[in-house]
Design a protein around this motif. Sequence first.
Motif, PDB file in Angstrom:
ATOM      1  N   CYS A 155     -45.789  76.586  25.131  1.00  0.00           N
ATOM      2  CA  CYS A 155     -46.068  77.744  25.506  1.00  0.00           C
ATOM      3  C   CYS A 155     -46.127  78.151  23.902  1.00  0.00           C
ATOM      4  O   CYS A 155     -45.165  78.063  23.114  1.00  0.00           O
ATOM      5  CB  CYS A 155     -45.209  78.569  26.166  1.00  0.00           C
ATOM      6  N   PRO A 156     -47.138  79.163  23.458  1.00  0.00           N
ATOM      7  CA  PRO A 156     -47.207  79.706  22.057  1.00  0.00           C
ATOM      8  C   PRO A 156     -46.093  80.661  21.790  1.00  0.00           C
ATOM      9  O   PRO A 156     -45.627  80.928  20.632  1.00  0.00           O
ATOM     10  CB  PRO A 156     -48.540  80.171  21.887  1.00  0.00           C
ATOM     11  N   ILE A 157     -45.394  81.184  22.775  1.00  0.00           N
ATOM     12  CA  ILE A 157     -44.504  82.029  22.625  1.00  0.00           C
ATOM     13  C   ILE A 157     -43.167  81.602  22.722  1.00  0.00           C
ATOM     14  O   ILE A 157     -42.212  81.683  21.732  1.00  0.00           O
ATOM     15  CB  ILE A 157     -44.846  83.349  23.859  1.00  0.00           C
ATOM     16  N   CYS A 158     -42.948  80.829  23.677  1.00  0.00           N
ATOM     17  CA  CYS A 158     -41.365  80.439  24.129  1.00  0.00           C
ATOM     18  C   CYS A 158     -41.252  78.848  23.798  1.00  0.00           C
ATOM     19  O   CYS A 158     -40.286  78.402  23.756  1.00  0.00           O
ATOM     20  CB  CYS A 158     -40.771  80.959  25.297  1.00  0.00           C
ATOM     21  N   ARG A 159     -42.480  78.327  23.810  1.00  0.00           N
ATOM     22  CA  ARG A 159     -42.457  76.727  23.184  1.00  0.00           C
ATOM     23  C   ARG A 159     -42.191  75.929  24.528  1.00  0.00           C
ATOM     24  O   ARG A 159     -41.729  74.765  24.277  1.00  0.00           O
ATOM     25  CB  ARG A 159     -41.384  76.616  22.037  1.00  0.00           C
ATOM     26  N   LYS A 160     -41.938  76.531  25.608  1.00  0.00           N
ATOM     27  CA  LYS A 160     -41.690  75.737  26.846  1.00  0.00           C
ATOM     28  C   LYS A 160     -43.023  74.743  27.164  1.00  0.00           C
ATOM     29  O   LYS A 160     -44.100  75.590  27.205  1.00  0.00           O
ATOM     30  CB  LYS A 160     -41.217  76.755  27.985  1.00  0.00           C
ATOM     31  N   PRO A 161     -42.740  73.637  27.635  1.00  0.00           N
ATOM     32  CA  PRO A 161     -43.708  72.889  27.934  1.00  0.00           C
ATOM     33  C   PRO A 161     -44.490  73.236  29.374  1.00  0.00           C
ATOM     34  O   PRO A 161     -43.842  74.031  30.169  1.00  0.00           O
ATOM     35  CB  PRO A 161     -43.144  71.603  28.359  1.00  0.00           C
ATOM     36  N   VAL A 162     -45.881  73.469  29.024  1.00  0.00           N
ATOM     37  CA  VAL A 162     -46.592  74.037  30.059  1.00  0.00           C
ATOM     38  C   VAL A 162     -47.599  73.062  30.973  1.00  0.00           C
ATOM     39  O   VAL A 162     -48.311  72.341  30.054  1.00  0.00           O
ATOM     40  CB  VAL A 162     -47.422  75.450  29.677  1.00  0.00           C
ATOM     41  N   SER A 163     -47.442  72.992  32.315  1.00  0.00           N
ATOM     42  CA  SER A 163     -48.457  72.206  32.775  1.00  0.00           C
ATOM     43  C   SER A 163     -49.664  73.054  32.945  1.00  0.00           C
ATOM     44  O   SER A 163     -49.750  73.874  33.447  1.00  0.00           O
ATOM     45  CB  SER A 163     -47.961  72.240  34.172  1.00  0.00           C
ATOM     46  N   TRP A 164     -50.797  72.425  32.074  1.00  0.00           N
ATOM     47  CA  TRP A 164     -51.894  73.081  31.721  1.00  0.00           C
ATOM     48  C   TRP A 164     -52.882  73.358  33.001  1.00  0.00           C
ATOM     49  O   TRP A 164     -53.366  74.429  33.409  1.00  0.00           O
ATOM     50  CB  TRP A 164     -52.857  72.098  30.954  1.00  0.00           C
ATOM     51  N   GLU A 165     -52.886  72.374  33.670  1.00  0.00           N
ATOM     52  CA  GLU A 165     -53.843  72.302  34.756  1.00  0.00           C
ATOM     53  C   GLU A 165     -53.473  73.333  35.954  1.00  0.00           C
ATOM     54  O   GLU A 165     -54.367  73.781  36.689  1.00  0.00           O
ATOM     55  CB  GLU A 165     -54.239  71.160  35.453  1.00  0.00           C
ATOM     56  N   LEU A 166     -52.412  73.693  36.295  1.00  0.00           N
ATOM     57  CA  LEU A 166     -51.878  74.356  37.444  1.00  0.00           C
ATOM     58  C   LEU A 166     -51.458  75.537  37.040  1.00  0.00           C
ATOM     59  O   LEU A 166     -51.132  76.434  37.881  1.00  0.00           O
ATOM     60  CB  LEU A 166     -50.649  73.742  37.897  1.00  0.00           C
ATOM     61  N   ASN A 167     -51.759  76.146  35.900  1.00  0.00           N
ATOM     62  CA  ASN A 167     -51.227  77.173  35.218  1.00  0.00           C
ATOM     63  C   ASN A 167     -52.290  78.275  34.845  1.00  0.00           C
ATOM     64  O   ASN A 167     -53.079  78.112  34.010  1.00  0.00           O
ATOM     65  CB  ASN A 167     -50.417  77.011  33.874  1.00  0.00           C
ATOM     66  N   PRO A 168     -52.253  79.202  35.655  1.00  0.00           N
ATOM     67  CA  PRO A 168     -53.384  80.447  35.298  1.00  0.00           C
ATOM     68  C   PRO A 168     -53.367  81.244  34.284  1.00  0.00           C
ATOM     69  O   PRO A 168     -54.237  81.759  34.020  1.00  0.00           O
ATOM     70  CB  PRO A 168     -53.216  81.218  36.704  1.00  0.00           C
ATOM     71  N   CYS A 169     -51.943  81.260  33.679  1.00  0.00           N
ATOM     72  CA  CYS A 169     -51.654  81.813  32.667  1.00  0.00           C
ATOM     73  C   CYS A 169     -51.737  81.268  30.901  1.00  0.00           C
ATOM     74  O   CYS A 169     -51.442  81.537  30.099  1.00  0.00           O
ATOM     75  CB  CYS A 169     -50.182  82.585  32.744  1.00  0.00           C
ATOM     76  N   ARG A 170     -52.318  79.931  31.302  1.00  0.00           N
ATOM     77  CA  ARG A 170     -52.432  79.086  30.172  1.00  0.00           C
ATOM     78  C   ARG A 170     -53.104  79.609  28.934  1.00  0.00           C
ATOM     79  O   ARG A 170     -54.054  80.542  29.524  1.00  0.00           O
ATOM     80  CB  ARG A 170     -52.902  77.938  30.494  1.00  0.00           C
ATOM     81  N   PRO A 171     -52.825  79.503  27.633  1.00  0.00           N
ATOM     82  CA  PRO A 171     -51.844  78.528  27.290  1.00  0.00           C
ATOM     83  C   PRO A 171     -50.468  79.034  27.534  1.00  0.00           C
ATOM     84  O   PRO A 171     -49.537  78.148  26.905  1.00  0.00           O
ATOM     85  CB  PRO A 171     -52.363  78.389  25.814  1.00  0.00           C
ATOM     86  N   PHE A 172     -50.186  80.002  27.828  1.00  0.00           N
ATOM     87  CA  PHE A 172     -48.915  80.748  28.314  1.00  0.00           C
ATOM     88  C   PHE A 172     -48.093  80.135  29.487  1.00  0.00           C
ATOM     89  O   PHE A 172     -48.796  79.695  30.253  1.00  0.00           O
ATOM     90  CB  PHE A 172     -48.768  82.243  28.289  1.00  0.00           C
ATOM     91  N   CYS A 173     -46.805  80.137  29.365  1.00  0.00           N
ATOM     92  CA  CYS A 173     -45.910  79.357  30.544  1.00  0.00           C
ATOM     93  C   CYS A 173     -45.971  80.510  31.647  1.00  0.00           C
ATOM     94  O   CYS A 173     -45.979  79.989  32.779  1.00  0.00           O
ATOM     95  CB  CYS A 173     -44.586  78.813  29.950  1.00  0.00           C
ATOM     96  N   SER A 174     -46.240  81.519  31.315  1.00  0.00           N
ATOM     97  CA  SER A 174     -45.853  82.482  32.497  1.00  0.00           C
ATOM     98  C   SER A 174     -46.824  83.763  32.185  1.00  0.00           C
ATOM     99  O   SER A 174     -47.181  84.064  30.949  1.00  0.00           O
ATOM    100  CB  SER A 174     -44.615  82.885  32.835  1.00  0.00           C
ATOM    101  N   GLU A 175     -46.774  84.710  32.938  1.00  0.00           N
ATOM    102  CA  GLU A 175     -47.412  86.264  32.845  1.00  0.00           C
ATOM    103  C   GLU A 175     -46.702  87.040  32.088  1.00  0.00           C
ATOM    104  O   GLU A 175     -47.365  87.817  30.692  1.00  0.00           O
ATOM    105  CB  GLU A 175     -47.338  86.901  33.922  1.00  0.00           C
ATOM    106  N   ARG A 176     -45.511  86.517  31.673  1.00  0.00           N
ATOM    107  CA  ARG A 176     -44.607  87.487  30.757  1.00  0.00           C
ATOM    108  C   ARG A 176     -44.890  87.137  29.308  1.00  0.00           C
ATOM    109  O   ARG A 176     -45.156  87.981  28.480  1.00  0.00           O
ATOM    110  CB  ARG A 176     -43.065  86.971  31.101  1.00  0.00           C
ATOM    111  N   CYS A 177     -45.112  85.681  29.093  1.00  0.00           N
ATOM    112  CA  CYS A 177     -45.399  85.382  27.594  1.00  0.00           C
ATOM    113  C   CYS A 177     -46.735  85.829  27.267  1.00  0.00           C
ATOM    114  O   CYS A 177     -46.927  86.369  26.215  1.00  0.00           O
ATOM    115  CB  CYS A 177     -45.128  83.684  27.629  1.00  0.00           C
ATOM    116  N   LYS A 178     -47.802  85.647  28.264  1.00  0.00           N
ATOM    117  CA  LYS A 178     -48.989  86.214  27.873  1.00  0.00           C
ATOM    118  C   LYS A 178     -49.033  87.560  27.668  1.00  0.00           C
ATOM    119  O   LYS A 178     -49.784  88.119  26.699  1.00  0.00           O
ATOM    120  CB  LYS A 178     -49.683  86.028  29.376  1.00  0.00           C
ATOM    121  N   VAL A 179     -48.184  88.474  28.245  1.00  0.00           N
ATOM    122  CA  VAL A 179     -48.171  89.841  27.917  1.00  0.00           C
ATOM    123  C   VAL A 179     -47.577  89.950  26.349  1.00  0.00           C
ATOM    124  O   VAL A 179     -48.051  91.122  25.814  1.00  0.00           O
ATOM    125  CB  VAL A 179     -47.246  90.689  29.107  1.00  0.00           C
TER     126      VAL A 179
END
Length: 63
Positions: free
Chosen positions: A6-30
């Motif tokens: 994740c560009p924000i928190c650096r947590k590994p993100v599962s790309w294919e299953l993540n609607p918020c990619r490249p972020f790990c979650s909606e929170r990091c996206k915001v």
Amino acid sequence: MLVRPCPICRKPVSWELNPCRPFCSERCKVMDLGAWATESYRLPEKPDEENGEGWTEPAEGDS
Ligand SMILES: [Zn+2]
């Protein structure tokens, strides 16, 4: 499976299953959008004030 940090928190993100990619979650996206907006809106409004007389913006009559 493709995993990216994740560009924000650096947590590994599962790309294919993540609607918020490249972020790990909606929170990091915001958070990223918030940072972008804060920095962007701090730009000076009139960077070329002395040279800006030659062109005129169609203020609000574009549509
Ligand atoms: Zn994150």
